[in-house]
Design a protein around this motif. Structure first.
Motif, PDB file in Angstrom:
ATOM      1  N   GLY A   1      93.672  18.504  50.024  1.00 29.81           N
ATOM      2  CA  GLY A   1      92.298  17.902  49.185  1.00 29.81           C
ATOM      3  C   GLY A   1      91.714  18.670  48.837  1.00 29.81           C
ATOM      4  N   ALA A   2      91.697  18.659  47.376  1.00 31.54           N
ATOM      5  CA  ALA A   2      91.228  19.776  46.469  1.00 31.54           C
ATOM      6  C   ALA A   2      89.607  19.622  46.206  1.00 31.54           C
ATOM      7  N   MET A   3      89.135  18.539  46.738  1.00 37.23           N
ATOM      8  CA  MET A   3      87.632  18.447  46.442  1.00 37.23           C
ATOM      9  C   MET A   3      86.938  19.326  46.783  1.00 37.23           C
ATOM     10  N   PRO A   4      86.786  19.791  48.079  1.00 37.36           N
ATOM     11  CA  PRO A   4      85.929  21.200  48.287  1.00 37.36           C
ATOM     12  C   PRO A   4      85.807  22.353  47.460  1.00 37.36           C
ATOM     13  N   LEU A   5      86.881  22.096  46.377  1.00 39.78           N
ATOM     14  CA  LEU A   5      87.001  23.360  45.701  1.00 39.78           C
ATOM     15  C   LEU A   5      86.165  23.381  44.303  1.00 39.78           C
ATOM     16  N   SER A   6      85.513  22.214  44.404  1.00 45.70           N
ATOM     17  CA  SER A   6      84.633  21.990  42.992  1.00 45.70           C
ATOM     18  C   SER A   6      83.471  21.306  43.188  1.00 45.70           C
ATOM     19  N   ILE A   7      82.976  20.706  44.338  1.00 45.16           N
ATOM     20  CA  ILE A   7      82.013  20.267  44.640  1.00 45.16           C
ATOM     21  C   ILE A   7      80.691  21.172  45.270  1.00 45.16           C
ATOM     22  N   GLU A   8      79.692  20.727  45.885  1.00 46.22           N
ATOM     23  CA  GLU A   8      78.712  21.630  46.142  1.00 46.22           C
ATOM     24  C   GLU A   8      79.125  22.510  47.268  1.00 46.22           C
ATOM     25  N   ARG A   9      78.548  23.862  47.233  1.00 48.22           N
ATOM     26  CA  ARG A   9      79.040  24.907  48.123  1.00 48.22           C
ATOM     27  C   ARG A   9      80.330  25.349  47.855  1.00 48.22           C
ATOM     28  N   ARG A  10      80.920  25.020  46.789  1.00 51.49           N
ATOM     29  CA  ARG A  10      82.605  25.306  46.227  1.00 51.49           C
ATOM     30  C   ARG A  10      82.670  26.825  46.249  1.00 51.49           C
ATOM     31  N   PRO A  11      83.846  27.369  46.663  1.00 55.77           N
ATOM     32  CA  PRO A  11      83.925  28.751  46.740  1.00 55.77           C
ATOM     33  C   PRO A  11      84.071  29.174  44.750  1.00 55.77           C
ATOM     34  N   ASP A  12      84.251  30.678  44.876  1.00 51.33           N
ATOM     35  CA  ASP A  12      84.241  31.277  43.453  1.00 51.33           C
ATOM     36  C   ASP A  12      85.805  30.909  43.153  1.00 51.33           C
ATOM     37  N   GLU A  13      86.107  30.944  41.611  1.00 51.16           N
ATOM     38  CA  GLU A  13      87.446  30.475  41.394  1.00 51.16           C
ATOM     39  C   GLU A  13      88.532  31.405  41.866  1.00 51.16           C
ATOM     40  N   GLN A  14      88.406  32.618  42.047  1.00 52.00           N
ATOM     41  CA  GLN A  14      89.404  33.352  42.948  1.00 52.00           C
ATOM     42  C   GLN A  14      89.963  32.770  43.997  1.00 52.00           C
ATOM     43  N   ARG A  15      89.069  32.569  44.944  1.00 46.85           N
ATOM     44  CA  ARG A  15      89.075  31.905  46.128  1.00 46.85           C
ATOM     45  C   ARG A  15      89.630  30.619  46.168  1.00 46.85           C
ATOM     46  N   ALA A  16      89.224  29.899  45.234  1.00 44.85           N
ATOM     47  CA  ALA A  16      89.922  28.442  45.005  1.00 44.85           C
ATOM     48  C   ALA A  16      91.325  28.471  44.546  1.00 44.85           C
ATOM     49  N   VAL A  17      91.434  29.550  43.666  1.00 46.01           N
ATOM     50  CA  VAL A  17      92.952  29.559  43.285  1.00 46.01           C
ATOM     51  C   VAL A  17      93.921  30.048  44.492  1.00 46.01           C
ATOM     52  N   ALA A  18      93.274  30.832  45.246  1.00 49.44           N
ATOM     53  CA  ALA A  18      94.034  31.346  46.396  1.00 49.44           C
ATOM     54  C   ALA A  18      94.385  30.528  47.228  1.00 49.44           C
ATOM     55  N   THR A  19      93.239  29.520  47.401  1.00 50.46           N
ATOM     56  CA  THR A  19      93.565  28.291  48.461  1.00 50.46           C
ATOM     57  C   THR A  19      94.581  27.336  47.917  1.00 50.46           C
ATOM     58  N   VAL A  20      94.768  27.051  46.541  1.00 50.81           N
ATOM     59  CA  VAL A  20      95.895  26.282  46.121  1.00 50.81           C
ATOM     60  C   VAL A  20      97.097  26.802  46.254  1.00 50.81           C
TER      61      VAL A  20
ATOM     62  N   GLU B   1      90.100  18.933  38.406  1.00 46.59           N
ATOM     63  CA  GLU B   1      91.678  18.868  37.563  1.00 46.59           C
ATOM     64  C   GLU B   1      91.897  20.076  36.682  1.00 46.59           C
ATOM     65  N   LEU B   2      90.952  20.512  35.889  1.00 44.67           N
ATOM     66  CA  LEU B   2      91.028  21.667  35.221  1.00 44.67           C
ATOM     67  C   LEU B   2      91.510  22.920  36.213  1.00 44.67           C
ATOM     68  N   LEU B   3      90.767  23.042  37.208  1.00 44.83           N
ATOM     69  CA  LEU B   3      90.964  24.080  38.309  1.00 44.83           C
ATOM     70  C   LEU B   3      92.391  24.116  38.996  1.00 44.83           C
ATOM     71  N   ILE B   4      92.736  22.854  39.300  1.00 46.18           N
ATOM     72  CA  ILE B   4      94.289  22.733  39.922  1.00 46.18           C
ATOM     73  C   ILE B   4      95.274  23.122  38.682  1.00 46.18           C
ATOM     74  N   ALA B   5      94.993  22.637  37.510  1.00 42.11           N
ATOM     75  CA  ALA B   5      96.055  22.843  36.481  1.00 42.11           C
ATOM     76  C   ALA B   5      95.868  24.531  36.287  1.00 42.11           C
ATOM     77  N   ARG B   6      94.787  25.399  36.193  1.00 45.99           N
ATOM     78  CA  ARG B   6      94.778  26.705  36.086  1.00 45.99           C
ATOM     79  C   ARG B   6      95.698  27.083  37.311  1.00 45.99           C
ATOM     80  N   ALA B   7      95.318  26.812  38.379  1.00 50.93           N
ATOM     81  CA  ALA B   7      95.962  27.390  39.764  1.00 50.93           C
ATOM     82  C   ALA B   7      97.304  27.265  39.622  1.00 50.93           C
ATOM     83  N   LEU B   8      97.802  25.865  39.266  1.00 52.37           N
ATOM     84  CA  LEU B   8      99.324  25.749  39.135  1.00 52.37           C
ATOM     85  C   LEU B   8      99.931  26.528  38.013  1.00 52.37           C
ATOM     86  N   ALA B   9      99.304  26.942  36.967  1.00 50.61           N
ATOM     87  CA  ALA B   9      99.996  27.741  35.721  1.00 50.61           C
ATOM     88  C   ALA B   9      99.901  29.297  36.263  1.00 50.61           C
ATOM     89  N   ARG B  10      98.985  29.556  37.136  1.00 47.32           N
ATOM     90  CA  ARG B  10      98.898  31.098  37.724  1.00 47.32           C
ATOM     91  C   ARG B  10     100.181  31.295  38.693  1.00 47.32           C
TER      92      ARG B  10
END
Length: 300
Positions: free
Chosen positions: A17-36, A64-73
């Motif tokens: 469930g990717a919602m916590p990666l983008s809503i309130e108290r979300r992590p920075d992108e580095q940790r978000a991508v690492a989680t994916v 959605e954009l975050l997930i797309a970037r994480a998959l691409a990387r």
């Protein structure tokens, strides 16, 4: 990782469930991508997102954009990953949620999701919530039109009643493949919807599946704890986290259940993924099936 199916697509028995990666108290992108990436490394092939998973006004589609970037990387093959997204809700930026399941809005939202995710068609597109201002048949009929147009490959519905599932199944036929309702140790009022989904062969994706098992009960590694709900006691007996026990319990409720626990840290989703291999005894399952199993002895 064990697999289950959504329509004719095989996916991991536990999703992200990717919602916590983008809503309130979300992590920075580095940790978000690492989680994916941690989810993918653990064998997870289902990622649940939505165009309304964002925090501030003007950033529709952030998740959605975050997930797309994480998959691409990601360094490995991601062609087998099913990204399930949703449309029909919004966030104006003040913390509230809106609903708009009008046909025109859903068509535009689905087309925008296709672009943000960088795909030819959405593998699974779910109507996020019924709109009381729009006849249910009109909203669901739009999903049928999106399938026929090739914008989406399969449709799902979320936050629905059993009657709404029946009507959607009549309209969509085999195009309807999933139901996503809240279901957890603390919230079990979708029993009828789970039974109906099982009978119709629809994947049932519990959202907020860990409800009732407080994160504050965990130590820093999500290891076994001494808290006294039935889920914690079973976890201690197996030497695993109570979250793993919750997810294993959900998986045993029906062969169509595919929980999508949220995560904002790699360690959390790695722990959740292990639930697919956790076997509960009949006695343990019976104990946890009791609605009182999530209550502590000192609470009614």
């Amino acid at each position: 990782m064990r697999i289950r199916t959504i329509g004719d697509v095989a996916v991991s028995a536990v999703g992200l469930g990717a919602m916590p990666l983008s809503i309130e108290r979300r992590p920075d992108e580095q940790r978000a991508v690492a989680t994916v990436h941690a989810a993918l490394d653990a064998g997870i092939t289902l990622i649940d997102t939505a165009d309304s998973y964002h925090w501030h006004a003007g950033e529709t589609g952030h998740n959605e954009l975050l997930i797309a970037r994480a998959l691409a990387r990601y360094g490995g093959d991601t062609s087998h990953v099913l990204v399930a997204t949703k449309g029909g809700r919004g966030r104006p930026g003040d913390g509230s949620w809106t609903v708009n399941a009008a046909p025109g809005h859903l068509r535009r939202a689905a087309e925008a999701s296709v672009k943000r995710l960088g795909v030819e068609a959405l593998g699974l597109y779910q109507l996020h919530k019924p709109d009381p201002a729009v006849p249910w048949a009109e909203s669901v009929g739009t999903l049928r039109e999106l399938i026929d147009a090739g914008t989406i490959r399969a449709a799902g519905i979320s936050n629905v009643t059993a009657e709404q599932i029946r009507e959607a199944h009549t309209i969509l036929g085999n195009g309807l493949v999933s139901v996503q309702n809240q279901y957890s140790p603390a919230v079990r009022d979708s029993e009828a919807e789970l039974r109906l989904s099982t009978r119709l062969g629809l994947a049932f994706l519990p959202w907020s599946p860990l409800g009732g098992i407080s994160p504050s009960s965990l130590d820093g590694t999500r290891g076994p704890t001494t808290a006294s709900t039935a889920f914690h006691r079973v976890a201690a007996a197996h030497g695993v986290s109570p979250q793993q026990v919750v997810l294993a319990w959900l998986l045993a409720r029906s062969p169509v259940v595919i929980p999508v626990p949220g995560a904002s840290r790699p360690a959390s989703i790695q722990d959740s993924a292990k639930a697919a291999e956790l076997e509960l005894s009949e006695a343990e399952q019976s104990l946890l099936d009791d609605p009182r199993s999530a209550a502590r002895p000192d609470r009614p």
